[in-house]
Design an enzyme around this catalytic site. Structure first.
Site, mmCIF file in Angstrom:
data_model
loop_
_atom_site.group_PDB
_atom_site.id
_atom_site.type_symbol
_atom_site.label_atom_id
_atom_site.label_comp_id
_atom_site.label_asym_id
_atom_site.label_seq_id
_atom_site.Cartn_x
_atom_site.Cartn_y
_atom_site.Cartn_z
ATOM 1 N N ASP A 1 -11.151 -4.530 -4.980
ATOM 2 C CA ASP A 1 -10.297 -4.968 -6.089
ATOM 3 C C ASP A 1 -9.127 -5.785 -5.561
ATOM 4 O O ASP A 1 -8.365 -6.359 -6.331
ATOM 5 C CB ASP A 1 -9.777 -3.746 -6.863
ATOM 6 C CG ASP A 1 -9.012 -4.153 -8.120
ATOM 7 O OD1 ASP A 1 -9.566 -4.941 -8.910
ATOM 8 O OD2 ASP A 1 -7.860 -3.716 -8.294
ATOM 9 N N ARG B 1 -4.458 -2.324 -1.133
ATOM 10 C CA ARG B 1 -3.922 -3.647 -0.823
ATOM 11 C C ARG B 1 -4.907 -4.326 0.122
ATOM 12 O O ARG B 1 -5.433 -3.701 1.043
ATOM 13 C CB ARG B 1 -2.540 -3.557 -0.158
ATOM 14 C CG ARG B 1 -1.403 -3.239 -1.137
ATOM 15 C CD ARG B 1 -1.139 -4.381 -2.127
ATOM 16 N NE ARG B 1 -0.057 -4.076 -3.052
ATOM 17 C CZ ARG B 1 -0.217 -3.523 -4.254
ATOM 18 N NH1 ARG B 1 -1.409 -3.197 -4.698
ATOM 19 N NH2 ARG B 1 0.837 -3.302 -5.036
ATOM 20 N N GLU C 1 -5.356 -12.844 -1.451
ATOM 21 C CA GLU C 1 -5.582 -12.954 -2.903
ATOM 22 C C GLU C 1 -4.497 -13.734 -3.641
ATOM 23 O O GLU C 1 -4.733 -14.226 -4.751
ATOM 24 C CB GLU C 1 -5.700 -11.561 -3.539
ATOM 25 C CG GLU C 1 -4.381 -10.781 -3.605
ATOM 26 C CD GLU C 1 -4.532 -9.416 -4.260
ATOM 27 O OE1 GLU C 1 -5.462 -8.678 -3.907
ATOM 28 O OE2 GLU C 1 -3.694 -9.082 -5.131
ATOM 29 N N HIS D 1 -7.953 -7.683 -8.638
ATOM 30 C CA HIS D 1 -6.779 -6.820 -8.783
ATOM 31 C C HIS D 1 -6.637 -6.348 -10.230
ATOM 32 O O HIS D 1 -5.604 -6.527 -10.863
ATOM 33 C CB HIS D 1 -5.519 -7.541 -8.307
ATOM 34 C CG HIS D 1 -4.494 -6.603 -7.745
ATOM 35 N ND1 HIS D 1 -3.867 -6.809 -6.564
ATOM 36 C CD2 HIS D 1 -4.009 -5.425 -8.205
ATOM 37 C CE1 HIS D 1 -3.013 -5.827 -6.320
ATOM 38 N NE2 HIS D 1 -3.090 -4.959 -7.317
HETATM 39 P P1 NAI Z 1 1.477 7.176 -3.503
HETATM 40 O O1 NAI Z 1 2.776 6.795 -2.877
HETATM 41 O O2 NAI Z 1 1.471 8.260 -4.533
HETATM 42 O O3 NAI Z 1 0.455 7.633 -2.341
HETATM 43 C C1 NAI Z 1 0.284 6.940 -1.148
HETATM 44 C C2 NAI Z 1 -0.199 7.929 -0.085
HETATM 45 O O4 NAI Z 1 -0.435 7.201 1.121
HETATM 46 C C3 NAI Z 1 0.829 9.011 0.236
HETATM 47 O O5 NAI Z 1 0.222 10.300 0.186
HETATM 48 C C4 NAI Z 1 1.308 8.662 1.644
HETATM 49 O O6 NAI Z 1 1.645 9.809 2.406
HETATM 50 C C5 NAI Z 1 0.072 7.977 2.194
HETATM 51 N N1 NAI Z 1 0.358 7.167 3.355
HETATM 52 C C6 NAI Z 1 1.515 6.514 3.685
HETATM 53 N N2 NAI Z 1 1.374 5.902 4.877
HETATM 54 C C7 NAI Z 1 0.115 6.159 5.312
HETATM 55 C C8 NAI Z 1 -0.608 5.817 6.471
HETATM 56 N N3 NAI Z 1 -0.053 5.091 7.442
HETATM 57 N N4 NAI Z 1 -1.877 6.267 6.574
HETATM 58 C C9 NAI Z 1 -2.445 7.021 5.606
HETATM 59 N N5 NAI Z 1 -1.805 7.391 4.482
HETATM 60 C C10 NAI Z 1 -0.538 6.960 4.338
HETATM 61 O O7 NAI Z 1 0.843 5.848 -4.044
HETATM 62 P P2 NAI Z 1 -0.261 5.671 -5.190
HETATM 63 O O8 NAI Z 1 0.419 5.551 -6.500
HETATM 64 O O9 NAI Z 1 -1.320 6.685 -5.006
HETATM 65 O O10 NAI Z 1 -0.818 4.211 -4.832
HETATM 66 C C11 NAI Z 1 -1.555 3.972 -3.641
HETATM 67 C C12 NAI Z 1 -1.667 2.474 -3.434
HETATM 68 O O11 NAI Z 1 -2.488 1.914 -4.448
HETATM 69 C C13 NAI Z 1 -0.330 1.703 -3.551
HETATM 70 O O12 NAI Z 1 0.323 1.639 -2.309
HETATM 71 C C14 NAI Z 1 -0.754 0.343 -4.021
HETATM 72 O O13 NAI Z 1 -0.848 -0.499 -2.882
HETATM 73 C C15 NAI Z 1 -2.147 0.565 -4.612
HETATM 74 N N6 NAI Z 1 -2.204 0.225 -6.055
HETATM 75 C C16 NAI Z 1 -3.170 -0.663 -6.465
HETATM 76 C C17 NAI Z 1 -3.307 -0.989 -7.805
HETATM 77 C C18 NAI Z 1 -4.382 -1.930 -8.298
HETATM 78 O O14 NAI Z 1 -4.312 -2.377 -9.441
HETATM 79 N N7 NAI Z 1 -5.382 -2.244 -7.507
HETATM 80 C C19 NAI Z 1 -2.391 -0.418 -8.796
HETATM 81 C C20 NAI Z 1 -1.463 0.563 -8.255
HETATM 82 C C21 NAI Z 1 -1.364 0.843 -6.924
#
Ligand code: NAI
Length: 330
Positions: free
Chosen positions: A258, A234, A263, A295
């Site tokens: 990305d 994000r 944005e 994105h």
């Molecule tokens: P996920 O929920 O599987 O993993 C997120 C990880 O971040 C977890 O291991 C969690 O413990 C950790 N986390 C939470 N708070 C934290 C903090 N304060 N400091 C460090 N780590 C922390 O999520 P996933 O599916 O891996 O997605 C990650 C991010 O990718 C999403 O939050 C979303 O914002 C972004 N995303 C971007 C996309 C794009 O098209 N550019 C598409 C899908 C997701």
């Protein structure tokens, strides 16, 4: 559900209508696609619908939620994983919120690596040169990923896939996560050590109050000179002005973005031919060592199919049972 469930679908693009129409075949939905984003002005369009379907840059704040509930809308169905654009606390007890927690972690992780390779091997430059029959190699020197240290911030679904990809390249992986995964074989270190030791840092954690601007003037100062930053998570994880300063001072070696903190009004739209108002983004884009995609990391055929099916399943489940396994709660 004998009568068709009416869905007001905001910020609709051609690829959305194609995947959702396909997934809705033979099911009990009537989807109206609106090109506009959902916000305080456009919420009136949701009148008469059971569900609103929204994406990352729709505004779902307190006012919008109040207006939706007044109109009898029962559910906000996010067709994405992140939900930082929804006032979840206000939605609680007022309206349901569901999301698509996973659709293809590979799509995003592979895009992060594509950006990294493009950037450090200067593919973006070479592509334009050879199109113009310029076969000079001057200024195209890159560096090997093999043996470099990559710091991964957030080791959830996407972060883990990215780690596997990096290991395939022979990179040394260190990671930071607020909730480290036990027995994962991942070397977790404090965030300060990520800044200090990493040649490349990739962000895969959600945007929260804690992670907002985790890359700022101070953290950039603590990073290695020449560090490459990749953000497919994000935009607001990175203070864009601090990044620009880091690029100008040559402390940051390259940035692969990305996502961008402002944005919402720009990404997903064709702004060519317009006077571009965002000076920070314009300056970033103008830098030879900054690559911006709008994105796009999620945008694969597999991901879109999964998003459409899971979103419609979520809606069906919530409207039938009053809850969903993919409900977003406070
Ligand atoms: P996920 O929920 O599987 O993993 C997120 C990880 O971040 C977890 O291991 C969690 O413990 C950790 N986390 C939470 N708070 C934290 C903090 N304060 N400091 C460090 N780590 C922390 O999520 P996933 O599916 O891996 O997605 C990650 C991010 O990718 C999403 O939050 C979303 O914002 C972004 N995303 C971007 C996309 C794009 O098209 N550019 C598409 C899908 C997701």
């Amino acid at each position: 559900m004998s009568e068709k469930t009416k869905i007001a679908f905001f910020d609709a693009k051609d690829y959305d209508t194609a995947s959702f129409d396909e997934a809705a075949k033979g099911r009990n939905f009537k989807i109206k696609y609106f090109e506009t984003k959902l916000d305080e002005d456009t919420v009136k369009l949701a009148k008469g619908y059971d569900v609103v379907c929204v994406f990352v840059n729709d505004t779902v704040n307190e006012k919008v939620i109040n207006s939706l509930t007044k109109k009898g809308v029962k559910l906000i169905a996010l067709r994405c994983a992140g939900f930082n654009n929804v006032d979840v606390a206000h939605a609680a007890n007022n309206i349901g919120v569901v999301r698509v927690p996973a659709y293809s972690p590979y799509a995003v992780a592979e895009h992060a690596m594509a950006l990294l390779l493009t950037s450090i091997r200067r593919i973006h430059k070479a592509y334009i040169r050879t199109k113009d029959f310029n076969f000079s190699l001057n200024g195209l020197m890159g560096f090997d990923l093999h043996g470099k240290t990559v710091g991964v911030v957030g080791t959830g679904k996407i972060g883990r896939v990215f780690i596997d990809i990096c290991r395939g390249f022979g990179m040394d992986v260190i990671a930071y996560d607020k909730f480290p995964a036990k027995d994962s074989g991942i070397e977790y270190v404090p965030i300060e050590e990520i800044w200090k030791r990493s040649d490349i840092i990739s962000f895969h954690c959600p945007l929260t109050e804690e992670t907002y601007h985790m890359v700022d003037k101070k953290s950039i100062k603590n990073m290695k000179k020449g560090v490459v930053l990749i953000n497919t998570s994000r935009g607001a994880l990175i203070d864009a002005d601090a990044l620009l300063e880091g690029i100008r001072s040559r402390h940051v070696g390259a940035a692969c973005l990305d996502v961008y903190e402002e944005e919402a009004d720009v990404f997903f739209e064709d702004r060519s031919g317009h006077i571009f108002e965002d000076d920070t983004l314009a300056r970033l884009i103008s830098m030879p060592n900054v690559i911006v995609t709008s994105h796009q990391a999620f945008l694969t055929k597999e991901a879109l199919t999964n998003i459409a099916h899971t979103t419609l399943d979520n809606i069906e489940e919530y409207l039938t049972t009053g809850k969903s396994k993919n409900e977003v709660t406070v």
